[in-house]
Scaffold this motif. Structure first.
Motif, PDB file in Angstrom:
ATOM      1  N   SER A 170       0.802  -1.142  -0.075  1.00 18.10           N
ATOM      2  CA  SER A 170      -0.055   0.208   0.092  1.00 18.10           C
ATOM      3  C   SER A 170       0.894   1.291  -0.087  1.00 18.10           C
ATOM      4  CB  SER A 170      -0.966  -0.064   1.288  1.00 18.10           C
ATOM      5  OG  SER A 170      -1.800  -1.223   1.095  1.00 18.10           O
ATOM      6  N   GLU A 171       2.049   1.181   0.659  1.00 19.59           N
ATOM      7  CA  GLU A 171       2.833   2.422   0.688  1.00 19.59           C
ATOM      8  C   GLU A 171       3.495   2.544  -0.751  1.00 19.59           C
ATOM      9  OE1 GLU A 171       3.756   2.134   5.538  1.00 19.59           O
ATOM     10  OE2 GLU A 171       5.414   1.168   4.002  1.00 19.59           O
ATOM     11  N   PHE A 172       3.887   1.384  -1.370  1.00 21.86           N
ATOM     12  CA  PHE A 172       4.498   1.693  -2.527  1.00 21.86           C
ATOM     13  C   PHE A 172       3.580   2.049  -3.575  1.00 21.86           C
ATOM     14  CE2 PHE A 172       8.251  -1.528  -2.021  1.00 21.86           C
ATOM     15  CZ  PHE A 172       9.058  -0.604  -2.477  1.00 21.86           C
ATOM     16  N   PHE A 173       2.087   1.672  -3.432  1.00 22.53           N
ATOM     17  CA  PHE A 173       1.165   2.269  -4.239  1.00 22.53           C
ATOM     18  C   PHE A 173       1.015   3.625  -4.074  1.00 22.53           C
ATOM     19  CE2 PHE A 173      -3.249   2.491  -5.810  1.00 22.53           C
ATOM     20  CZ  PHE A 173      -3.317   1.864  -7.007  1.00 22.53           C
ATOM     21  N   ASP A 174       0.676   4.008  -2.862  1.00 19.75           N
ATOM     22  CA  ASP A 174       0.542   5.421  -2.796  1.00 19.75           C
ATOM     23  C   ASP A 174       1.521   6.353  -3.121  1.00 19.75           C
ATOM     24  OD1 ASP A 174      -2.171   4.630  -1.647  1.00 19.75           O
ATOM     25  OD2 ASP A 174      -1.533   5.243   0.413  1.00 19.75           O
ATOM     26  N   ALA A 175       2.870   5.866  -3.060  1.00 16.52           N
ATOM     27  CA  ALA A 175       3.863   6.716  -3.551  1.00 16.52           C
ATOM     28  C   ALA A 175       3.682   6.992  -4.899  1.00 16.52           C
ATOM     29  CB  ALA A 175       5.205   6.103  -3.258  1.00 16.52           C
ATOM     30  N   ILE A 176       3.353   5.744  -5.857  1.00 13.28           N
ATOM     31  CA  ILE A 176       3.257   5.938  -7.240  1.00 13.28           C
ATOM     32  C   ILE A 176       2.177   6.877  -7.540  1.00 13.28           C
ATOM     33  CG2 ILE A 176       2.564   4.618  -9.279  1.00 13.28           C
ATOM     34  CD1 ILE A 176       3.961   2.207  -7.896  1.00 13.28           C
ATOM     35  N   CYS A 177       0.887   6.840  -6.713  1.00 13.22           N
ATOM     36  CA  CYS A 177      -0.080   7.649  -7.088  1.00 13.22           C
ATOM     37  C   CYS A 177       0.365   9.151  -6.837  1.00 13.22           C
ATOM     38  CB  CYS A 177      -1.190   7.233  -5.970  1.00 13.22           C
ATOM     39  SG  CYS A 177      -2.119   5.866  -6.380  1.00 13.22           S
ATOM     40  N   GLY A 178       1.118   9.695  -5.717  1.00 14.55           N
ATOM     41  CA  GLY A 178       1.557  10.811  -5.426  1.00 14.55           C
ATOM     42  C   GLY A 178       2.366  11.284  -6.633  1.00 14.55           C
ATOM     43  N   ALA A 179       3.255  10.414  -7.127  1.00 12.25           N
ATOM     44  CA  ALA A 179       4.074  10.719  -8.308  1.00 12.25           C
ATOM     45  C   ALA A 179       3.301  11.186  -9.813  1.00 12.25           C
ATOM     46  CB  ALA A 179       5.175   9.683  -8.337  1.00 12.25           C
ATOM     47  N   LEU A 180       2.246  10.383  -9.809  1.00 10.55           N
ATOM     48  CA  LEU A 180       1.512  10.576 -10.893  1.00 10.55           C
ATOM     49  C   LEU A 180       0.558  11.743 -10.794  1.00 10.55           C
ATOM     50  CD1 LEU A 180       0.393   6.967 -11.674  1.00 10.55           C
ATOM     51  CD2 LEU A 180       1.670   8.422 -13.193  1.00 10.55           C
ATOM     52  N   GLY A 181       0.352  12.483  -9.560  1.00 12.64           N
ATOM     53  CA  GLY A 181      -0.618  13.537  -9.393  1.00 12.64           C
ATOM     54  C   GLY A 181      -0.376  14.644 -10.414  1.00 12.64           C
ATOM     55  N   GLY A 182       0.863  14.995 -10.632  1.00 13.03           N
ATOM     56  CA  GLY A 182       1.156  16.092 -11.439  1.00 13.03           C
ATOM     57  C   GLY A 182       0.594  15.657 -13.107  1.00 13.03           C
ATOM     58  N   ARG A 183       0.849  14.605 -13.467  1.00 12.69           N
ATOM     59  CA  ARG A 183       0.309  14.310 -14.774  1.00 12.69           C
ATOM     60  C   ARG A 183      -1.187  14.333 -14.633  1.00 12.69           C
ATOM     61  NH1 ARG A 183       1.963  11.511 -19.636  1.00 12.69           N
ATOM     62  NH2 ARG A 183       3.799  12.950 -19.323  1.00 12.69           N
ATOM     63  N   VAL A 184      -1.592  13.715 -13.676  1.00  9.37           N
ATOM     64  CA  VAL A 184      -3.263  13.442 -13.880  1.00  9.37           C
ATOM     65  C   VAL A 184      -4.011  14.938 -13.594  1.00  9.37           C
ATOM     66  CG1 VAL A 184      -5.135  12.876 -12.479  1.00  9.37           C
ATOM     67  CG2 VAL A 184      -3.269  11.198 -12.664  1.00  9.37           C
ATOM     68  N   SER A 185      -3.166  15.757 -12.985  1.00  7.46           N
ATOM     69  CA  SER A 185      -3.808  17.166 -12.781  1.00  7.46           C
ATOM     70  C   SER A 185      -3.916  17.962 -14.195  1.00  7.46           C
ATOM     71  CB  SER A 185      -2.795  17.942 -11.914  1.00  7.46           C
ATOM     72  OG  SER A 185      -3.448  19.378 -11.789  1.00  7.46           O
ATOM     73  N   GLU A 186      -2.862  17.871 -14.900  1.00  4.01           N
ATOM     74  CA  GLU A 186      -2.482  18.494 -16.369  1.00  4.01           C
ATOM     75  C   GLU A 186      -3.817  17.899 -17.121  1.00  4.01           C
ATOM     76  OE1 GLU A 186       1.226  18.876 -18.408  1.00  4.01           O
ATOM     77  OE2 GLU A 186       2.283  18.638 -16.191  1.00  4.01           O
ATOM     78  N   SER A 187      -3.954  16.439 -17.215  1.00  4.62           N
ATOM     79  CA  SER A 187      -4.865  15.908 -17.970  1.00  4.62           C
ATOM     80  C   SER A 187      -6.317  16.185 -17.590  1.00  4.62           C
ATOM     81  CB  SER A 187      -4.818  14.476 -17.943  1.00  4.62           C
ATOM     82  OG  SER A 187      -5.311  14.029 -16.678  1.00  4.62           O
TER      83      SER A 187
ATOM     84  N   LEU B 228      -8.208  13.343  -7.339  1.00  6.20           N
ATOM     85  CA  LEU B 228      -8.115  14.600  -7.626  1.00  6.20           C
ATOM     86  C   LEU B 228      -9.588  15.306  -8.234  1.00  6.20           C
ATOM     87  CD1 LEU B 228      -4.474  14.844  -9.308  1.00  6.20           C
ATOM     88  CD2 LEU B 228      -5.187  15.313  -7.020  1.00  6.20           C
ATOM     89  N   SER B 229     -10.261  14.356  -9.066  1.00  7.77           N
ATOM     90  CA  SER B 229     -11.748  14.668  -9.598  1.00  7.77           C
ATOM     91  C   SER B 229     -12.421  15.126  -8.238  1.00  7.77           C
ATOM     92  CB  SER B 229     -12.147  13.525 -10.258  1.00  7.77           C
ATOM     93  OG  SER B 229     -11.237  13.487 -11.413  1.00  7.77           O
ATOM     94  N   ASP B 230     -12.443  14.218  -7.255  1.00  7.78           N
ATOM     95  CA  ASP B 230     -13.369  14.506  -6.133  1.00  7.78           C
ATOM     96  C   ASP B 230     -12.832  15.925  -5.291  1.00  7.78           C
ATOM     97  OD1 ASP B 230     -14.511  12.221  -6.653  1.00  7.78           O
ATOM     98  OD2 ASP B 230     -13.470  11.229  -5.117  1.00  7.78           O
ATOM     99  N   HIS B 231     -11.719  16.259  -5.549  1.00  6.89           N
ATOM    100  CA  HIS B 231     -11.025  17.577  -4.823  1.00  6.89           C
ATOM    101  C   HIS B 231     -10.672  18.472  -5.918  1.00  6.89           C
ATOM    102  CE1 HIS B 231     -10.623  14.136  -1.937  1.00  6.89           C
ATOM    103  NE2 HIS B 231     -10.861  15.161  -0.868  1.00  6.89           N
ATOM    104  N   LYS B 232     -11.579  18.618  -7.039  1.00  7.30           N
ATOM    105  CA  LYS B 232     -10.877  19.525  -8.393  1.00  7.30           C
ATOM    106  C   LYS B 232     -10.893  20.845  -7.834  1.00  7.30           C
ATOM    107  CE  LYS B 232     -12.166  20.382 -13.106  1.00  7.30           C
ATOM    108  NZ  LYS B 232     -13.266  19.942 -14.104  1.00  7.30           N
ATOM    109  N   GLU B 233     -12.101  21.242  -6.914  1.00  6.14           N
ATOM    110  CA  GLU B 233     -11.962  22.842  -6.795  1.00  6.14           C
ATOM    111  C   GLU B 233     -10.875  23.126  -5.654  1.00  6.14           C
ATOM    112  OE1 GLU B 233     -16.001  23.634  -4.965  1.00  6.14           O
ATOM    113  OE2 GLU B 233     -16.899  23.068  -6.950  1.00  6.14           O
ATOM    114  N   GLN B 234     -10.704  22.327  -4.672  1.00  7.89           N
ATOM    115  CA  GLN B 234      -9.491  22.580  -3.954  1.00  7.89           C
ATOM    116  C   GLN B 234      -8.448  22.550  -4.704  1.00  7.89           C
ATOM    117  OE1 GLN B 234     -10.772  19.264  -1.243  1.00  7.89           O
ATOM    118  NE2 GLN B 234     -10.650  20.713   0.413  1.00  7.89           N
ATOM    119  N   LEU B 235      -8.038  21.826  -5.543  1.00  2.37           N
ATOM    120  CA  LEU B 235      -6.768  21.620  -6.353  1.00  2.37           C
ATOM    121  C   LEU B 235      -6.585  22.848  -7.207  1.00  2.37           C
ATOM    122  CD1 LEU B 235      -5.553  18.529  -8.219  1.00  2.37           C
ATOM    123  CD2 LEU B 235      -5.375  20.835  -9.302  1.00  2.37           C
ATOM    124  N   GLU B 236      -7.666  23.505  -7.863  1.00  8.41           N
ATOM    125  CA  GLU B 236      -7.946  24.672  -8.809  1.00  8.41           C
ATOM    126  C   GLU B 236      -7.349  25.828  -7.778  1.00  8.41           C
ATOM    127  OE1 GLU B 236     -10.316  26.908 -11.931  1.00  8.41           O
ATOM    128  OE2 GLU B 236     -11.333  25.299 -11.018  1.00  8.41           O
TER     129      GLU B 236
END
Length: 647
Positions: free
Chosen positions: A505-522, A603-611
């Motif tokens: 789970s810790e490995f998986f969450d680390a990968i998710c955090g690293a993908l946060g920038g690419r997902v936000s751009e998309s 990130l879609s669930d927290h889209k307003e906070q992210l923006e």
């Protein structure tokens, strides 16, 4: 004062031996050049010879030398004329009476003879000037032809004998002691300045090695019971963890001679030199026993002699290793010489070097933990003039994964930053800026970034922060910035947890955090960009580690292809088949795709906070933990640091 200067002049040594002949040879050559033929004649043209000298009757005789050079002799009574002020002179500056005084070159004897007859047509035959033809051997060029090479050979020999070549001069050797090791013994008084008090964060290693110090101080205490001190102690650990410092502290505590060398000093292109230097080192050490030999980067000469390294093996390196093995396991077991060695690559060392009887103890030094980093900060802060608000425990919490050398660099950078800002004391903000500079590099506010690029960078970094903030096993954010620093256009600073074991789970969450920038751009832009190259590299590396090293995948279960011995580095084939390689690639892709979809939903669930976070980041360029909490709320997960440290 005059007497002292005269005494110094008297103490200067004149050149002796072979070098004296070099000076004699030099002066002989200079004398020959000066005295040869008394001087040097002036070159002239045929026109001047004909109109000024020949027709005026000032020429006494003409000699043709070797059918190509014509020497002109002026009558002694004519030399006083102004026209002949440039005639040949001797080295005293006086005109030569006997000559030759001038010369000119000719193409052929026939043409010269015809020109002479034409120039003297109006004169009676009896007054015609007689031309003398000579064949001469130019002995000076011939002598210099063999004298100069001979002199160069002598000069080169002198340099070799004195060890004056640049390479040998730096090593302090000549051609006759090339097989001897350069003297690297450190004075005992200088060694004593480094003690265990100067080594922080290595408590377990100091306990294990302190027995060596007690033996060196009182060897009879152990020998009377029949005990033997370990011959060799190997320090293994990442760069900057204090291996060399610990070796110096051992010598300082024991107060014995300390020989410090690098493994590369034994490796030369000449066969047998490495082994000869190894023998010479141990002979010098035995003469000063008890003493310590410290060999840094021992993997240079101690690499495995297996078949895997046969393609790049050096016979000279193997000879040096064989000699080291013989010295460590010789017939004389009570020499009192202890060998300390350090390396970053303990996995590539030869098994014969690691066995008991040679390197009996292996001390593994790891990167310091939280409390150890605080102790290291305390040691390196002692020479600094600090503000009372500086907290070494807080700094230790914000520098996970840093080595002792990194911490020393941070303390020095903080002092430099404070001096640059003309402060009287080093403050906490100076340490924070030093940490930022060490991690990310120097700020580059002058880098030209368009408003569109700045917006994309802000949403990219906000995606990382938001994803990590709401993932349970991701590291919390301390600061985020979109100011270019080093090679990166933006960066986020996290507070990693001190983990010894990492779950799936810790490995998986680390990968998710690293993908946060690419997902936000998309989510916020029509297309993604190249801004995520570092993140994708990290994601790929972690996903392959989950599958091939840690056995954390579903399809390839409980199998690890990791080789802790390091023998697979030079292998020409993979330890698995092509079919398995396809399954590995497929499994890695599924893990990354699953993490991407999970991050996109988050990130879609927290889209307003992210923006809102991205807009605030565009406005301020730097946001701290307090600013992030105002937008995203308090992080409900357990903090990764002890409660007594406030971050």
């Amino acid at each position: 004062m005059a007497r002292k200067n005269q005494k110094k002049l008297n103490q200067r040594k004149l050149p002796t031996g072979l070098s004296r002949w070099v000076y004699v040879l030099f002066f002989m050559v200079m004398a020959i050049l000066l005295l040869y033929n008394g001087g040097s004649e002036k070159v002239i043209t045929w026109k001047r010879f004909e109109q000024q000298m020949l027709l005026s009757g000032d020429v006494s005789r003409v000699e043709v030398i070797n059918e190509r050079k014509v020497q002109v002799y002026i009558k002694s009574e004519s030399l006083d004329k102004v026209e002949y002020n440039d005639a040949a002179k001797n080295f005293m500056g006086k005109k030569l009476l006997n000559g030759p005084h001038y010369y000119f070159n000719i193409g052929s004897v026939e043409v010269f003879h015809q020109d002479m007859e034409t120039a003297q047509e109006g004169k009676p035959k009896a007054d015609h000037l007689t031309v003398i033809y000579k064949e001469e051997t130019e002995w000076l060029p011939n002598i210099l032809g063999w004298l100069i090479p001979f002199g160069l050979i002598i000069l080169f020999s002198v340099f070799l004998l004195r060890g004056a070549s640049s390479g040998m001069k730096n090593m302090g050797r000549s051609v006759f002691n090339f097989g001897q090791i350069a003297k690297k013994e450190i004075d005992t008084d200088a060694v004593r300045k480094t003690t265990f008090d100067d080594v922080a964060g290595l408590e377990e290693a100091k306990e294990e090695i302190y027995e060596l110090v007690k033996f060196l101080k009182a060897p009879q205490k152990y020998s009377k019971l029949g005990a033997k001190i370990p011959k060799g102690i190997l320090l293994v650990g990442p760069p900057g963890t204090g291996k060399t410092l610990l070796a110096k502290a051992v010598a300082g505590e024991a107060g014995v001679p300390f020989f410090s060398l690098s493994g590369s000093e034994f490796v030369e292109m000449f066969v047998g030199v490495g082994a000869a230097r190894m023998r010479d080192l141990f002979e010098k050490a035995k003469a000063k026993a008890p003493c310590i030999i410290f060999i840094d980067e021992i993997d240079t000469v101690g690499r495995n002699r297996g078949k895997a390294g046969a393609f790049q093996a050096n016979d000279e390196r193997e000879n040096t290793l064989n000699q080291l093995l013989a010295e460590l396991d010789g017939f004389d077991s009570d020499t009192g010489v202890i060998v300390l060695a350090a390396t970053n690559r303990g996995d590539v060392l030869d098994p014969a070097l690691l066995r008991p009887g040679r390197f009996d103890r292996h001390i593994h030094l790891e990167l310091p933990g939280l409390k150890e980093r605080a102790a290291i900060f305390a040691v390196h802060m002692m020479p600094l003039k600090l503000n009372k608000e500086v907290d070494n425990e807080l700094l230790a919490a914000q520098t996970p994964g840093f080595s002792g050398a990194d911490i020393a660099n941070i303390c020095n950078e903080a002092a430099l930053i404070a001096a640059r800002r003309e402060k009287e004391e080093v403050e906490s903000v100076d340490f924070m800026d030093a940490i930022d500079r060490v991690i990310g590099g120097l700020e580059k506010r002058s880098k030209i970034i368009t408003p569109a690029e700045k917006e994309r960078i802000a949403f990219h970094e906000a995606g990382h922060v938001t994803a990590s903030w709401f993932l349970e096993h991701a590291y919390p954010v301390l600061k985020v910035s979109i100011i270019p620093r080093g090679k990166s256009l933006g960066a986020a600073w996290y507070l990693p947890e001190e983990r010894q074991i990492i779950t799936r789970s810790e490995f998986f969450d680390a990968i998710c955090g690293a993908l946060g920038g690419r997902v936000s751009e998309s989510i916020f832009f029509d297309e993604v960009s190249s801004n995520a190259v570092d993140d994708l590299e990290k994601v790929t590396r972690q996903a392959y580690a989950m599958v091939t090293i840690y056995g954390l995948s579903d399809k390839i279960r409980n199998i690890s292809y990791y080789d802790s011995t390091g023998q697979s580095e030079n292998a020409l084939h993979k330890p698995y088949s092509e079919k398995t390689a396809e399954k590995i690639d497929q499994e890695v892709q599924e893990i990354v795709d699953e993490a991407y979809e999970n991050t996109r939903k988050l990130l879609s669930d927290h889209k307003e906070q992210l923006e809102q976070l991205a807009r605030q980041l565009i406005k301020k360029e730097i946001l701290y933990k307090e600013d992030i909490e105002k937008i995203l709320g308090k992080r409900t997960f357990k903090p990764p640091v002890p409660d007594d440290i406030v971050v």
